[in-house]
Design an enzyme around this catalytic site. Structure first.
Site, short mmCIF file in Angstrom:
data_model
loop_
_atom_site.label_atom_id
_atom_site.label_comp_id
_atom_site.label_asym_id
_atom_site.label_seq_id
_atom_site.Cartn_x
_atom_site.Cartn_y
_atom_site.Cartn_z
N TYR A 24 47.36 20.41 -2.60
CA TYR A 24 48.12 19.26 -1.71
C TYR A 24 48.15 19.42 -0.32
O TYR A 24 48.79 18.65 0.25
CB TYR A 24 49.27 18.91 -2.53
CG TYR A 24 48.90 18.31 -3.85
CD1 TYR A 24 48.19 17.19 -4.10
CD2 TYR A 24 49.52 19.10 -4.88
CE1 TYR A 24 48.32 16.79 -5.45
CE2 TYR A 24 49.46 18.30 -6.26
CZ TYR A 24 48.91 17.39 -6.49
OH TYR A 24 48.53 16.74 -7.72
N HIS A 102 46.28 8.90 -2.00
CA HIS A 102 46.64 10.09 -2.43
C HIS A 102 46.31 11.30 -1.67
O HIS A 102 45.12 11.21 -0.82
CB HIS A 102 45.57 10.28 -3.86
CG HIS A 102 45.86 9.45 -4.90
ND1 HIS A 102 47.09 9.29 -5.75
CD2 HIS A 102 45.25 8.18 -5.16
CE1 HIS A 102 47.00 8.40 -6.82
NE2 HIS A 102 46.03 7.72 -6.18
C1 DQA Z 1 48.45 12.72 -6.29
C2 DQA Z 1 47.21 12.88 -7.23
C3 DQA Z 1 48.02 12.50 -8.70
O1 DQA Z 1 47.10 12.70 -9.54
C4 DQA Z 1 49.07 13.64 -9.08
O2 DQA Z 1 49.58 13.26 -10.41
C5 DQA Z 1 50.22 13.93 -8.03
C6 DQA Z 1 49.56 13.46 -6.66
C7 DQA Z 1 47.90 12.79 -4.91
O3 DQA Z 1 48.60 12.54 -4.08
O4 DQA Z 1 46.92 13.69 -4.70
O5 DQA Z 1 51.13 13.98 -8.18
O6 DQA Z 1 48.93 11.22 -6.09
#
Ligand code: DQA
Length: 144
Positions: A24, A102
């Site tokens: 992330y 995302h």
């Molecule tokens: C997310 C991707 C999702 O699969 C995951 O559960 C998250 C973060 C992203 O920002 O990459 O919590 O939404």
């Protein structure tokens, strides 16, 4: 009237910066909020930026976006993206366009992340660019 954009963030995103940074990135949610604030201000718009670990809050805030006359919603529903029919129903229940966001690219990850209920109601998806996914989504949302 100033354009208002809601930016809604789901569970565990309050831990950005320290949460699995290899996936992330190192930006915190406050860093992202500040970036979007600057971007919106330059475009003469305003951001209402929120995070909750609770599904019902996200649903209430989608309804509120409509009641407040928001121009668009950017929604990173995090894990609820892949599980929540109630969130999909809320997206379909409002007229405000919702853009799915995302940081990572769920399609390049585990199979259970490939299904997106949010995506079934969203106008477009921005994923896989870290914090920049939000900036790209805001750019488009400001133009709708
Ligand atoms: C997310 C991707 C999702 O699969 C995951 O559960 C998250 C973060 C992203 O920002 O990459 O919590 O939404």
């Amino acid at each position: 009237m100033t354009d208002l954009i809601f930016v809604l963030n789901g569970p565990n995103l309050n831990l950005l910066g320290t949460r699995e940074p290899e996936i992330y990135g190192h930006d915190t949610l406050d860093d992202i909020a500040a970036m979007l604030d600057d971007q919106a201000r330059e475009a003469g718009a305003e951001i209402d930026f929120r995070q909750s670990n609770h599904e019902g809050h996200l649903i209430d805030w989608l309804h509120e976006a409509q009641a407040e006359g928001a121009k668009a919603v950017l929604l990173n529903a995090a894990g609820y993206t892949h599980t929540s029919i109630a969130l999909l129903d809320a997206i379909k229940a409002i007229k405000v366009p919702v853009f799915e966001v995302h940081l990572s690219d769920p399609h390049a990850r585990e199979e259970f992340r490939h299904l997106s209920y949010v995506g079934m109601g969203a106008k477009a998806v921005f994923a896989g660019h870290g914090a920049k996914s939000y900036q790209l989504a805001l750019d488009v949302a400001l133009q709708v």
